[in-house]
Motif scaffolding. Structure first.
Motif, PDB file in Angstrom:
ATOM      1  N   GLU A 412      16.344 -12.101 -57.927  1.00  0.00           N
ATOM      2  CA  GLU A 412      17.474 -12.139 -58.847  1.00  0.00           C
ATOM      3  C   GLU A 412      18.630 -11.295 -58.338  1.00  0.00           C
ATOM      4  O   GLU A 412      18.434 -10.298 -57.645  1.00  0.00           O
ATOM      5  N   SER A 413      19.813 -11.671 -58.737  1.00  0.00           N
ATOM      6  CA  SER A 413      20.982 -10.889 -58.353  1.00  0.00           C
ATOM      7  C   SER A 413      21.027  -9.562 -59.090  1.00  0.00           C
ATOM      8  O   SER A 413      21.587  -8.583 -58.600  1.00  0.00           O
ATOM      9  N   GLY A 414      20.437  -9.531 -60.298  1.00  0.00           N
ATOM     10  CA  GLY A 414      20.447  -8.332 -61.124  1.00  0.00           C
ATOM     11  C   GLY A 414      21.402  -8.410 -62.295  1.00  0.00           C
ATOM     12  O   GLY A 414      21.359  -7.560 -63.186  1.00  0.00           O
ATOM     13  N   ASP A 415      22.258  -9.441 -62.329  1.00  0.00           N
ATOM     14  CA  ASP A 415      23.266  -9.485 -63.394  1.00  0.00           C
ATOM     15  C   ASP A 415      22.655  -9.712 -64.769  1.00  0.00           C
ATOM     16  O   ASP A 415      23.261  -9.343 -65.770  1.00  0.00           O
ATOM     17  N   ILE A 416      21.448 -10.300 -64.830  1.00  0.00           N
ATOM     18  CA  ILE A 416      20.841 -10.542 -66.147  1.00  0.00           C
ATOM     19  C   ILE A 416      20.411  -9.234 -66.814  1.00  0.00           C
ATOM     20  O   ILE A 416      20.087  -9.225 -68.002  1.00  0.00           O
ATOM     21  N   PRO A 457      26.673  -6.045 -58.669  1.00  0.00           N
ATOM     22  CA  PRO A 457      27.040  -4.641 -58.405  1.00  0.00           C
ATOM     23  C   PRO A 457      26.001  -3.630 -58.867  1.00  0.00           C
ATOM     24  O   PRO A 457      25.970  -2.512 -58.350  1.00  0.00           O
ATOM     25  N   ASN A 458      25.155  -4.006 -59.850  1.00  0.00           N
ATOM     26  CA  ASN A 458      24.173  -3.039 -60.345  1.00  0.00           C
ATOM     27  C   ASN A 458      22.933  -2.948 -59.461  1.00  0.00           C
ATOM     28  O   ASN A 458      22.030  -2.160 -59.733  1.00  0.00           O
ATOM     29  N   MET A 459      22.862  -3.767 -58.389  1.00  0.00           N
ATOM     30  CA  MET A 459      21.741  -3.663 -57.460  1.00  0.00           C
ATOM     31  C   MET A 459      21.971  -2.473 -56.538  1.00  0.00           C
ATOM     32  O   MET A 459      22.872  -2.464 -55.711  1.00  0.00           O
ATOM     33  N   LYS A 460      21.093  -1.465 -56.663  1.00  0.00           N
ATOM     34  CA  LYS A 460      21.233  -0.228 -55.904  1.00  0.00           C
ATOM     35  C   LYS A 460      20.068   0.018 -54.949  1.00  0.00           C
ATOM     36  O   LYS A 460      20.139   0.928 -54.114  1.00  0.00           O
ATOM     37  N   GLY A 461      19.005  -0.765 -55.072  1.00  0.00           N
ATOM     38  CA  GLY A 461      17.840  -0.595 -54.214  1.00  0.00           C
ATOM     39  C   GLY A 461      17.360  -1.929 -53.679  1.00  0.00           C
ATOM     40  O   GLY A 461      17.570  -2.974 -54.296  1.00  0.00           O
ATOM     41  N   PHE A 462      16.714  -1.902 -52.527  1.00  0.00           N
ATOM     42  CA  PHE A 462      16.255  -3.124 -51.857  1.00  0.00           C
ATOM     43  C   PHE A 462      14.941  -2.813 -51.153  1.00  0.00           C
ATOM     44  O   PHE A 462      14.893  -2.004 -50.223  1.00  0.00           O
ATOM     45  N   PHE A 463      13.866  -3.432 -51.651  1.00  0.00           N
ATOM     46  CA  PHE A 463      12.568  -3.235 -51.016  1.00  0.00           C
ATOM     47  C   PHE A 463      11.818  -4.560 -51.044  1.00  0.00           C
ATOM     48  O   PHE A 463      12.222  -5.499 -51.733  1.00  0.00           O
ATOM     49  N   ALA A 464      10.753  -4.660 -50.262  1.00  0.00           N
ATOM     50  CA  ALA A 464      10.083  -5.938 -50.088  1.00  0.00           C
ATOM     51  C   ALA A 464       8.580  -5.793 -50.253  1.00  0.00           C
ATOM     52  O   ALA A 464       7.990  -4.792 -49.832  1.00  0.00           O
ATOM     53  N   LEU A 465       7.972  -6.802 -50.863  1.00  0.00           N
ATOM     54  CA  LEU A 465       6.522  -6.842 -51.020  1.00  0.00           C
ATOM     55  C   LEU A 465       5.905  -7.542 -49.818  1.00  0.00           C
ATOM     56  O   LEU A 465       6.371  -8.601 -49.396  1.00  0.00           O
ATOM     57  N   THR A 466       4.844  -6.955 -49.285  1.00  0.00           N
ATOM     58  CA  THR A 466       4.145  -7.555 -48.155  1.00  0.00           C
ATOM     59  C   THR A 466       2.739  -7.000 -48.087  1.00  0.00           C
ATOM     60  O   THR A 466       2.400  -6.036 -48.778  1.00  0.00           O
ATOM     61  N   TRP A 467       1.897  -7.622 -47.293  1.00  0.00           N
ATOM     62  CA  TRP A 467       0.599  -7.063 -46.933  1.00  0.00           C
ATOM     63  C   TRP A 467       0.649  -6.622 -45.471  1.00  0.00           C
ATOM     64  O   TRP A 467       0.483  -5.467 -45.166  1.00  0.00           O
TER      65      TRP A 467
END
Length: 868
Positions: A412-416, A457-467
């Motif tokens: 998601e973009s985060g706007d919701i 604009p409210n997206m301040k963090g970026f991380f990813a799920l993986t094994w």
């Protein structure tokens, strides 16, 4: 920034190849992280050029071209440069992690300023310089360096960088053997060190406490006198997402040679058979406490994720019981006062209706109130498999919304979520209808790139799920780490081509990019959370088999023509992945029609292609998966059936024997890249070879950086084809260590890394407080249980060693396990490292270890006789 009317410094307009002699100017009041950054710069300059640069404080006049490293508050020269208006530190919202790189002229000397707003900014400046201007590749499989030393150069650079996301990292989901489930302390250290190199600053660890009976060891609680038993999946237990357990010593086709104990998994999960519930839990807690502290020493923040609406059924109460909530909060704030983030998940496999949300909200309110009151430094976030924005609307404004995407590479973009702080989390691979074995089908990087470019604009963090952290995931992880620093990445072709150039060489880049950018052959979309599938024909089998053969021909041509040993090696790893997909397709197409000879040959080829892809703990975990599932469930029953048919028909089957025409493959999992100064250092390797175990041997070579002569030490066989080396602390000096491994089967010789001895492995040292504790006293044994007295207040763990020799010295080859400081007795599981039942006498010694791994002298030897 204050302007001045004169320039004392002139910018260099071309690349400056400077004399061999150069210096690194460090701030006199630099922090531990800044000191580490300076030593990392020194180490990598040596790795790249073979020149050992002198580190001098800012109070000493420099006489040669130099790197000037630090902050305005720590390095006098940087403060003067900023006061003169020659440099300006980042002032963006994420500016505290930002840095500047600027080449200047001072007193007729070329200098490169690496300045950060904060200590982590300084560290990122060093790694950014190495990655962007010296073309060093940082990955979870290790570093990518040129095969040969290059003349030392000071590049022309004038840049200011700050990340667009203040949080950047990953979530190595626990439950499967490819992920954090299998990490031991050395793996965590290596992964954290590489995280910092990739300029990421966040690792989230999700801890199950009830899902399918999984009760993982970093969080637990006592309720009315009862504490549930924690556990982490191992080879013997399997996991509850349909993976059976097995025995590593029954693994086929040489795979058991990887493993040096009766079982395989995280060290906190092994040798726990005779420990109490509390003692097992404290093992897990003590490991996670060290993970948090070590991560902070590298500028990395740690999050703990819990499905707060689930608890183990043996508590016989509900998760919203106020006593349960209070007990869970108490464990977190007591054991982890320095925890950075607590993630409160809405669990996966439940119906999320109004009743659920009301109950979850009640639990969350209890966690929020308790944590905020008792551990205000710990921020709370809410997460789940996608989130209903209505369910979090009433949460306090400081709660972060950080859902993992809904089983998708897109997020998601985060706007919701309005103005609430939001962190995006795509999947790099999926555990259903995708693959943990090959390219993660259906999870394309292009979707992640498009989502990132559409972020709100409210997206301040970026991380990813993986094994997995490496293998087919590696280019994706590189994107996750790099794009917050370089918003110019617009396509997956761009990402994969850059990866191909660095890892496989410019001459191979076009052809390899066309393969690895979502075009690898489709073998199976089996995911790790599914029941093991039978080998069955697929409508696409013939087409995909032809694609695999075509791609293998391309890769073989590139391997044969590669001038670079390291590029050739990485092409070989890729070849093994494509060849494993090819073998899987063949097994699908022909499994029911194979003769025993053909079945065995194809299955051997398939498993060996996995084995030769192993470069880290997650690719080693794939060995566990294919053996516990496909070898055990599919191959062995079919082999038994075919052997019975031979007995009926009277036919015979000669054993498939392959000639030994390959050099031994050296596997080093999580080789140390940093280590405390003056502390003993232990390392382990495994060897892949067609020879018998007794015919193979290994040697360890080391030297102090800058020295010309190597010292050679024979490695000790622990069991099968696993070898160890123990170095005394006196060899681990402030200069660090350069090292490599050599192995032979009597006819062939190999080295690791493949570029040795020209370009080798190396480690940097760092200082830690404290000294070794006193050794355990009063050691005795009763009914095969060893007891000892507490060694002092500085003890954090105890280590148990075992040998068949009564005069042995503790080392990695005889280390059994550790226990936490609260435990003062231990009864061994009577199985030796090779899985055989112990008989005869075994000799034990105990050591005490403080929080920073200072280890005491060993205790007196205690004897236990297992003859009866």
């Amino acid at each position: 920034m204050r302007k001045i009317n004169y320039f004392l410094y002139l910018f260099i307009l071309t690349i400056c190849i400077i004399p061999v002699k150069a210096q690194i100017i460090s701030g006199s009041s630099g922090s531990a992280i800044e000191e580490y950054a300076v030593k990392e710069l020194q180490r990598y300059m040596y790795q790249l050029s073979g020149k050992w640069l002198e580190i001098i404080p800012d109070s000493v006049p420099y006489t040669d071209p130099a790197f000037i490293v630090g902050r305005t508050a720590s390095n006098r020269l940087i403060a003067e440069l900023e006061a003169m208006g020659m440099i300006g530190l980042p002032d963006t919202p994420a500016g505290e992690q930002g840095y500047i790189l600027k080449t200047i002229e001072s007193n007729g000397k070329s200098c490169l300023v690496i300045a950060g707003q904060s200590e982590t900014g300084v560290l990122y400046g060093v790694y950014g310089l190495l990655q962007d201007h010296y073309h060093v590749g940082f990955y979870f499989s290790g570093d990518v360096l040129p095969d040969t030393k290059q003349p030392f150069r000071l590049p022309v650079v004038d840049e200011q960088k700050s990340p667009s996301m203040y949080i950047r990292g990953f979530l190595p989901w626990t439950n499967f053997p490819q992920s954090a489930t299998s990490y031991s302390w050395n793996d965590w250290k290596f992964i954290i060190d590489q995280t910092a190199k990739m300029r990421m600053n966040f690792i989230l660890v999700h801890n199950y406490n009830g899902e399918l009976g999984h009760n993982e060891p970093f969080h637990n609680f006592e309720y009315r006198g009862y504490l549930s038993r924690v556990w982490m999946p191992t080879v013997r237990t399997g996991h509850k997402w349909s993976s059976p357990g097995w025995d590593v010593n029954e693994y086929l086709f040489g795979a058991s040679g990887f493993f040096d104990d009766y079982d395989f998994g995280s060290e906190c999960a092994l040798h726990n058979e005779n420990l109490t519930n509390e003692q097992v839990f404290r093992k897990g807690v003590s490991l996670f406490q060290k993970v948090i502290a070590y991560a902070h020493s590298r500028g990395v923040k740690i999050g703990l994720g819990l499905d707060i609406n689930l608890i183990m059924p043996d508590y016989q109460t509900a998760p919203d019981d106020p006593e349960v909530i209070a007990a869970r909060v108490d464990q977190i704030v007591t054991d982890y006062p320095d925890l950075d983030y607590l993630f409160c998940f809405q669990s996966e496999n439940v119906g999320k209706d109004t009743v659920f949300f009301n109950t979850w909200k009640k639990i969350f309110d209890g966690f929020y109130e308790g944590v905020k009151k008792r551990s205000p430094r710990t921020r709370l976030a809410v997460s789940g498999w996608g989130l209903n924005p209505v369910s979090i609307r009433s949460l306090p404004a400081d709660v972060i919304c950080a859902p993992i995407a809904h089983y998708s590479a897109e997020f998601e973009s985060g706007d919701i979520y309005g103005e609430r702080e939001y962190w995006g989390c795509p999947w790099l691979e999926r555990d259903i209808k995708s693959s943990q074995y090959y390219y993660p089908y259906g999870i394309r990087l292009s979707g992640t790139i498009d989502s990132y470019r559409r972020r709100a604009p409210n997206m301040k963090g970026f991380f990813a799920l993986t094994w997995r952290l490496t293998d087919a995931i590696e280019p994706k992880m590189k994107y996750i780490s790099k794009v917050p620093w370089d918003d110019g990445i617009v396509s997956s072709v761009q990402v994969y081509r850059e990866y191909a150039v660095l890892n496989y060489g410019p001459d191979a880049a076009n052809e390899i990019t066309a393969i690895i950018n979502g075009n690898e052959p489709f073998a199976s979309d089996f995911g790790e959370c599914e029941p093991t599938r039978p080998f069955l024909p697929d409508s696409t089998g013939k087409t995909e088999l032809a694609k695999a053969e075509e791609q293998l021909a391309v890769i073989d041509h590139l391997v044969n023509n590669a001038a670079s040993p390291s590029a050739r090696f990485r092409l070989y790893l890729l070849r093994c992945r494509i060849a494993a997909a090819r073998d899987h397709i063949r097994l699908n197409e022909n499994f029911e029609h194979y003769s025993l000879e053909d079945l065995t040959a194809t299955m051997r080829s398939w498993t060996e292609n996995f084995m030769h892809r192993v470069v880290d703990i997650s690719t080693l975990g794939n060995i566990v998966s294919i053996q516990n599932r496909f070898v055990r469930n599919n191959y062995l029953p079919k082999e038994k059936e075919l052997r019975k048919q031979q007995l009926v028909t009277g036919s015979s089957c000669g054993q498939v024997v392959e000639s030994n025409n390959r050099t031994p493959r050296i596997i080093s999992i999580s080789p140390p890249v940093s280590h405390p100064v003056r502390q003993p250092l232990s390392m382990k390797i495994s060897l892949l070879d067609d020879s018998d175990d007794e015919d193979i041997s290994a040697v360890f070579y080391y030297r102090k950086p800058g020295s010309s002569a190597w010292t050679e030490l024979p490695m000790t066989r622990k069991v099968k084809s696993t070898f160890t080396i123990d170095l005394p602390g006196g060899l681990i000096t402030g200069e660090g260590l350069e090292y490599y491994f050599q192995a032979t089967d009597g006819a062939n010789v190999s080295v690791f890394p493949v570029t040795a001895p020209q370009v080798n492995l190396s480690l940097v040292t760092y200082r830690t407080p404290g000294t070794a504790p006193l050794p355990p006293s009063g050691v005795s044994v009763t009914a095969n249980r060893i007891q000892w007295g507490r060694s002092g207040d500085d003890v954090f763990q105890y280590r148990i060693y075992r040998s068949t020799s009564k005069d042995f010295q503790p080392g990695l080859d005889n280390l059994v396990t550790y226990v936490s400081k609260e435990t003062n007795s231990y009864k061994d599981n009577p199985e030796d490292f090779d899985g055989r039942k112990m008989s005869g006498k075994r000799y034990y010694r105990i050591t005490a270890v403080d929080f920073h791994d200072h280890e005491s002298q060993p205790s007196d030897i205690i004897t236990i006789d297992y003859s009866n």
